[in-house]
Design a protein around this motif. Structure first.
Motif, PDB file in Angstrom:
ATOM      1  N   GLU A  15      67.874  65.767  55.725  1.00  0.00           N
ATOM      2  CA  GLU A  15      66.633  67.104  56.083  1.00  0.00           C
ATOM      3  C   GLU A  15      66.667  67.807  54.573  1.00  0.00           C
ATOM      4  O   GLU A  15      65.788  68.363  54.259  1.00  0.00           O
ATOM      5  CB  GLU A  15      66.776  67.760  57.046  1.00  0.00           C
ATOM      6  CG  GLU A  15      66.058  66.840  58.049  1.00  0.00           C
ATOM      7  CD  GLU A  15      65.874  67.589  59.247  1.00  0.00           C
ATOM      8  OE1 GLU A  15      64.810  67.986  59.631  1.00  0.00           O
ATOM      9  OE2 GLU A  15      67.177  67.844  60.148  1.00  0.00           O
ATOM     10  N   GLU A  19      62.726  67.490  50.517  1.00  0.00           N
ATOM     11  CA  GLU A  19      61.751  68.254  49.757  1.00  0.00           C
ATOM     12  C   GLU A  19      61.815  67.790  48.198  1.00  0.00           C
ATOM     13  O   GLU A  19      61.004  67.429  47.420  1.00  0.00           O
ATOM     14  CB  GLU A  19      61.642  69.678  50.004  1.00  0.00           C
ATOM     15  CG  GLU A  19      60.512  70.291  48.995  1.00  0.00           C
ATOM     16  CD  GLU A  19      59.289  70.300  50.091  1.00  0.00           C
ATOM     17  OE1 GLU A  19      58.142  70.644  49.285  1.00  0.00           O
ATOM     18  OE2 GLU A  19      59.297  70.163  51.352  1.00  0.00           O
ATOM     19  N   MET A  22      61.031  64.068  47.754  1.00  0.00           N
ATOM     20  CA  MET A  22      59.364  64.163  47.673  1.00  0.00           C
ATOM     21  C   MET A  22      58.937  64.287  46.468  1.00  0.00           C
ATOM     22  O   MET A  22      57.935  63.507  45.704  1.00  0.00           O
ATOM     23  CB  MET A  22      58.850  64.922  48.685  1.00  0.00           C
ATOM     24  CG  MET A  22      57.190  65.060  48.679  1.00  0.00           C
ATOM     25  SD  MET A  22      56.454  66.327  49.506  1.00  0.00           S
ATOM     26  CE  MET A  22      56.718  67.703  48.384  1.00  0.00           C
ATOM     27  N   HIS A  23      59.434  65.444  45.605  1.00  0.00           N
ATOM     28  CA  HIS A  23      58.782  65.608  44.310  1.00  0.00           C
ATOM     29  C   HIS A  23      59.379  64.624  43.185  1.00  0.00           C
ATOM     30  O   HIS A  23      58.509  64.117  42.300  1.00  0.00           O
ATOM     31  CB  HIS A  23      59.437  67.047  43.615  1.00  0.00           C
ATOM     32  CG  HIS A  23      58.660  68.321  44.630  1.00  0.00           C
ATOM     33  ND1 HIS A  23      57.455  68.536  44.504  1.00  0.00           N
ATOM     34  CD2 HIS A  23      59.410  69.048  45.399  1.00  0.00           C
ATOM     35  CE1 HIS A  23      57.154  69.325  45.349  1.00  0.00           C
ATOM     36  NE2 HIS A  23      58.311  69.818  46.116  1.00  0.00           N
ATOM     37  N   HIS A  49      50.010  66.960  55.220  1.00  0.00           N
ATOM     38  CA  HIS A  49      50.934  66.722  54.138  1.00  0.00           C
ATOM     39  C   HIS A  49      50.218  66.595  52.542  1.00  0.00           C
ATOM     40  O   HIS A  49      49.152  66.313  52.695  1.00  0.00           O
ATOM     41  CB  HIS A  49      51.694  65.522  54.612  1.00  0.00           C
ATOM     42  CG  HIS A  49      52.726  65.814  55.727  1.00  0.00           C
ATOM     43  ND1 HIS A  49      53.934  66.588  55.493  1.00  0.00           N
ATOM     44  CD2 HIS A  49      52.542  65.432  57.011  1.00  0.00           C
ATOM     45  CE1 HIS A  49      54.440  66.451  56.836  1.00  0.00           C
ATOM     46  NE2 HIS A  49      53.609  65.929  57.658  1.00  0.00           N
ATOM     47  N   PRO A  75      58.399  64.907  53.779  1.00  0.00           N
ATOM     48  CA  PRO A  75      59.700  65.501  53.736  1.00  0.00           C
ATOM     49  C   PRO A  75      59.713  66.059  55.186  1.00  0.00           C
ATOM     50  O   PRO A  75      59.051  66.790  55.641  1.00  0.00           O
ATOM     51  CB  PRO A  75      59.501  66.511  52.815  1.00  0.00           C
ATOM     52  CG  PRO A  75      58.296  67.092  52.628  1.00  0.00           C
ATOM     53  CD  PRO A  75      57.419  65.974  53.090  1.00  0.00           C
ATOM     54  N   GLY A  76      60.886  65.594  56.007  1.00  0.00           N
ATOM     55  CA  GLY A  76      61.015  66.137  57.076  1.00  0.00           C
ATOM     56  C   GLY A  76      61.514  65.066  58.220  1.00  0.00           C
ATOM     57  O   GLY A  76      60.903  64.103  58.145  1.00  0.00           O
ATOM     58  N   PHE A 144      62.519  61.258  55.138  1.00  0.00           N
ATOM     59  CA  PHE A 144      61.490  61.176  54.098  1.00  0.00           C
ATOM     60  C   PHE A 144      60.793  59.944  53.645  1.00  0.00           C
ATOM     61  O   PHE A 144      61.367  58.950  54.118  1.00  0.00           O
ATOM     62  CB  PHE A 144      62.151  61.336  52.465  1.00  0.00           C
ATOM     63  CG  PHE A 144      61.224  61.284  51.229  1.00  0.00           C
ATOM     64  CD1 PHE A 144      60.144  62.275  51.337  1.00  0.00           C
ATOM     65  CD2 PHE A 144      60.950  59.969  50.668  1.00  0.00           C
ATOM     66  CE1 PHE A 144      58.855  62.150  50.385  1.00  0.00           C
ATOM     67  CE2 PHE A 144      60.127  59.976  49.619  1.00  0.00           C
ATOM     68  CZ  PHE A 144      59.114  61.047  49.602  1.00  0.00           C
TER      69      PHE A 144
END
Length: 183
Positions: A15, A19, A22-23, A49, A75-76, A144
């Motif tokens: 977690e 993020e 994701m990028h 999202h 993300p999460g 993710f």
């Protein structure tokens, strides 16, 4: 025809790093020309999202009358499943499917503990972490996900998702799982 999606899940991400991953993945998809910014393009199941539309490598293959193609980045930590007919993980050694009722409690423990369980095949005794089993039509916990929503006019929907999974694995590393959602 049902509502279908390919779910690319990176089990190597926790977690705290979701993020950033994701990028990284979104940048890779754009640089590889698979996705492109599309501010008005979103998947109604995941409208909260970040999403991209098809990039130049895809637009020439898609039917322009059917522009329903979305990459959604999530993300999460969450539970991902096949949908209406979710089954238990299948053994990669002998193909035996575990009974969904036998593993349902393990999923809740996984969500609560953040520890991926190990499974043993009831037929051949093959033993491996949950994510190493065939999960195409099953369920898994991931921090993710890239959800690919393709309409019925997209050629080779499953082949594309499998190819993308292989490319992500090769170029960015991680522990990617491909699952399908059918609602």
């Amino acid at each position: 025809m049902g509502d279908t999606r390919a779910q690319l899940l990176d089990l190597s991400v926790d977690e705290a790093d979701a993020e950033a991953r994701m990028h990284e993945v979104r940048s890779w998809l754009r640089a590889s020309r698979w996705s492109a910014p599309a501010p008005h393009n979103y998947d109604y199941l995941y409208s909260e999202h970040v999403s991209d539309g098809p990039g130049p490598r895809l637009t020439e293959q898609l039917d322009p009358r059917s522009p329903d193609f979305v990459f959604t980045f999530i993300p999460g930590r969450d539970l991902y499943l096949h949908g209406d007919s979710t089954g238990g993980p299948e053994c990669r050694k002998c193909g035996e499917a575990t009974d969904i009722d036998d593993v349902a409690g393990m999923v809740q423990e996984w969500l609560d503990s953040h520890q991926e369980p190990d499974l043993a095949c009831p037929r051949c005794s093959w033993h491996a972490p949950w994510g190493n089993w065939d999960l195409s039509w099953s369920l898994v916990v991931s921090s993710f996900a890239v959800i690919i929503h393709q309409d019925s006019h997209t050629p080779d929907q499953q082949a594309f998702a499998q190819h993308l999974k292989s490319q992500l694995q090769a170029d960015l590393g991680g522990r990617w799982v491909l699952m399908h959602f059918k609602g």
